[in-house]
Scaffold this active site. Structure first.
Site: not given
Ligand code: FAD
Ligand code: NAP
Length: 307
Positions: A132, A135-136
């Protein structure tokens, strides 16, 4: 039977829970294998509104979690392995065999960045290996960086990284980009970007220093190896949405992202929020925003059941 189950505990799931629990809807979150979601895998989050001095990803989701708990959200450890969504009420089977039922479900299972899968890359994740740039990228100023991939994301990441890096090298496995012409042209004419064609990363260097110091690249035509000194390696080889448990039931695009209109899926009472339904923006703030939308939609749906 529960009123509302939210699958996933990242920013989308936690925000949905804050809204639904605060609306006095019995709310259960199934946390998944990565409690807190993708943000727990990063250090400084500098672009989430409200934290001018930045906040580390783990602390940010911990605060969201506390806020959801404050209104009564119940957290269940577990991973949904199978979902039966067309039944009324829909049911979810966890890896333990436990079956949960709810009147409404919000899917917020996120997406996982694809990695190359080589050992050195896994070892240096978070220590110079990232998926990302938004992000980084700002963490790597005035050092050379590399990007792997040939799609639009790789082009965008490379162009973005030129703001910070002394030089950006794109490593691509073929001799032409998959990216749109306009993006490819921008990259190819950028003075700070160079391209290494027909090549694959064989090893990420820096294990001894515990941070990325370079990449060893194999030319896929000649098999010749060469080392490129870089301070960071950004993978841009696509994302995989976590939707395996819902295949055949929910509408998805060709890459597996859920198709939702204002978070409503093709099945009444089943909603989708966050990265699992967003192949474009993939940010914490957009995930949180759609989590809010899904909770409000779920609330409306639950109210319609009692009328
Ligand atoms: P996720 O954060 O992916 O959460 C998904 C959740 O679903 C997790 O808790 C997982 O355990 C759960 N899950 C998955 N499959 C299942 C299942 N079958 N059963 C039950 N639970 C399940 N965005 C920013 O805005 N700023 C930043 O600085 C930034 N830095 C980042 C750095 C890194 C290294 C990464 C990888 C991403 C970064 N992002 C950043 C992007 C951001 O993290 C994502 O856009 C955001 O987390 C998405 O949120 P979400 O809740 O949709 O999914
Ligand atoms: P993508 O288009 O699928 O491209 C992935 C790239 O990674 C491809 O070049 C692919 O190589 C390469 N790749 C895949 N697996 C690899 C591996 N194991 N090792 C090395 N390289 C590997 O994914 P994306 O770039 O994330 O884009 C996804 C979608 O979002 C696309 O539709 C894209 O147009 C869109 N998007 C649009 C914009 C924009 O319009 N500004 C920005 C970002 C994304 P090959 O080419 O050889 O297959």
């Amino acid at each position: 039977m529960k009123k509302l189950i939210i699958i996933g505990s990242g920013p989308a799931g936690l925000t949905a829970a804050i809204y639904s629990a605060r609306a006095r809807i019995e709310t259960v979150i199934v946390e998944g294998l990565l409690p807190g979601g993708q943000l727990t895998t990063t250090t400084d989050v500098e672009n989430y509104p409200g934290f001018p001095a930045s906040i580390d990803g783990y602390s940010l989701v911990l605060e969201m979690r506390k806020q959801a708990e404050r209104f009564g959200t119940v957290f269940v450890s577990g991973d949904v392995k199978f979902a039966s969504l067309v039944e009324k009420p829909p049911s979810l089977t966890l890896e333990t065999g436990e079956v949960l039922q709810a009147a409404a479900i919000i899917i917020a299972t996120g997406a996982s960045a694809r990695y190359l899968g080589i050992a050195s890359e896994q070892k240096l994740r978070g220590k110079g290996v990232s998926a990302c740039a938004t992000c980084d990228g700002a963490l790597y100023r005035d050092v050379p960086l590399a990007v792997v991939g040939g799609g639009d994301t790789a082009m965008e990441e490379a162009l973005f990284l030129t703001r910070f890096a002394s030089r950006v090298t794109i490593i691509h496995r073929r001799d032409q980009f998959r990216a749109s012409k306009i993006m490819a042209e921008r990259v190819q004419s950028h003075p700070k970007i160079s391209i290494v064609w027909n090549s694959a990363v064989e090893e990420v260097l820096g294990a001894a220093a515990d941070k990325v110091t370079g990449v060893r690249v194999r030319n896929l035509i000649t098999s010749a190896l060469s080392d490129i000194p870089v301070g960071g390696l950004f993978l841009a080889i696509g994302h995989k949405p976590n939707t395996d448990a819902f295949k055949g039931q929910l509408d998805m695009d060709e890459t597996g992202y859920l198709i939702a209109k204002n978070t409503r899926t093709n099945i009444a009472g089943v909603f989708a929020a966050g990265d699992v339904q967003d192949s474009v923006y993939r940010q914490a703030i957009t995930a949180a925003g759609s989590g809010c939308m899904a909770a409000l939609e779920a609330q409306r749906y639950l109210e319609s059941l009692v009328q």
